[in-house]
Write an enzyme that holds these catalytic residues in place. Sequence first.
Site, PDB file in Angstrom:
ATOM      1  N   HIS A   1     -10.236  -5.346  -3.136  1.00  0.00           N
ATOM      2  CA  HIS A   1      -8.902  -5.558  -2.560  1.00  0.00           C
ATOM      3  C   HIS A   1      -9.017  -5.952  -1.101  1.00  0.00           C
ATOM      4  CE1 HIS A   1      -9.964  -1.260  -2.422  1.00  0.00           C
ATOM      5  NE2 HIS A   1      -9.342  -1.192  -1.257  1.00  0.00           N
TER       6      HIS A   1
ATOM      7  N   HIS B   1      -7.030  -5.745   2.331  1.00  0.00           N
ATOM      8  CA  HIS B   1      -5.899  -5.162   3.059  1.00  0.00           C
ATOM      9  C   HIS B   1      -5.337  -6.249   3.978  1.00  0.00           C
ATOM     10  CE1 HIS B   1      -6.870  -0.786   2.313  1.00  0.00           C
ATOM     11  NE2 HIS B   1      -8.088  -1.287   2.152  1.00  0.00           N
TER      12      HIS B   1
ATOM     13  N   GLY C   1     -15.587   3.273   3.751  1.00  0.00           N
ATOM     14  CA  GLY C   1     -14.224   3.744   3.523  1.00  0.00           C
ATOM     15  C   GLY C   1     -13.587   3.252   2.241  1.00  0.00           C
ATOM     16  N   GLN C   2     -14.352   2.571   1.372  1.00  0.00           N
ATOM     17  CA  GLN C   2     -13.755   2.139   0.100  1.00  0.00           C
ATOM     18  C   GLN C   2     -13.504   3.348  -0.789  1.00  0.00           C
ATOM     19  OE1 GLN C   2     -15.990  -0.771  -2.200  1.00  0.00           O
ATOM     20  NE2 GLN C   2     -14.253  -1.127  -3.577  1.00  0.00           N
TER      21      GLN C   2
ATOM     22  N   ASP D   1       0.846  -1.183   0.000  1.00  0.00           N
ATOM     23  CA  ASP D   1       0.000   0.000   0.000  1.00  0.00           C
ATOM     24  C   ASP D   1       0.888   1.242   0.000  1.00  0.00           C
ATOM     25  OD1 ASP D   1      -3.234   0.549   1.010  1.00  0.00           O
ATOM     26  OD2 ASP D   1      -1.793   2.222   1.045  1.00  0.00           O
TER      27      ASP D   1
ATOM     28  N   ASN E   1     -12.963  -3.058   2.704  1.00  0.00           N
ATOM     29  CA  ASN E   1     -13.935  -1.973   2.787  1.00  0.00           C
ATOM     30  C   ASN E   1     -14.864  -2.080   1.584  1.00  0.00           C
ATOM     31  OD1 ASN E   1     -12.730  -0.816   5.122  1.00  0.00           O
ATOM     32  ND2 ASN E   1     -11.175   0.155   3.846  1.00  0.00           N
TER      33      ASN E   1
END
Length: 122
Positions: A108, A110, A101-102, A38, A95
Amino acid sequence: MEASIREGREDCLFCRIIEKKIPSKIVYEDTRAIAFEDVNPQAPVHLLVIPVKHIASLSAIQPKDDAILTHLFSVVSRLAREKGIVERGYRTVINSGRGAGQTVFHLHVHLLSGRPFQWPPG
Ligand code: 5GP
Ligand code: ZN
């Protein structure tokens, strides 16, 4: 364009990372999934594990994607072992939707580790 308003395959940030049109630190890659660091890490280990297929979010999953999802989590598990974070523990987060919060609309996972995590999450 802000990542927050990217939604379609055509202008997808993570599709561009898959295509190597945008540089990233890729730590795993096969025909169905890739993982990379990230750019704004929230923990000492912060990887993003994504399907090569453009799927906008968990909410867009179809039954035909079952094998992709299984593989995605197999890659997450493998990376956790390779990174040596199984003993310490790690958190996986997906998310789904802006309200959660996307900001990038390509599914994906995290993978976070290397610091304490609170529960419930913020
Ligand atoms: P979300 O908020 O959608 O759950 O997660 C998107 C993640 O993508 C964020 O953690 C953000 O830091 C990361 N990200 C956004 N743009 C880039 C980029 O260009 N490269 C990399 N490696 N990560 C990115
Ligand atoms: Zn995409």
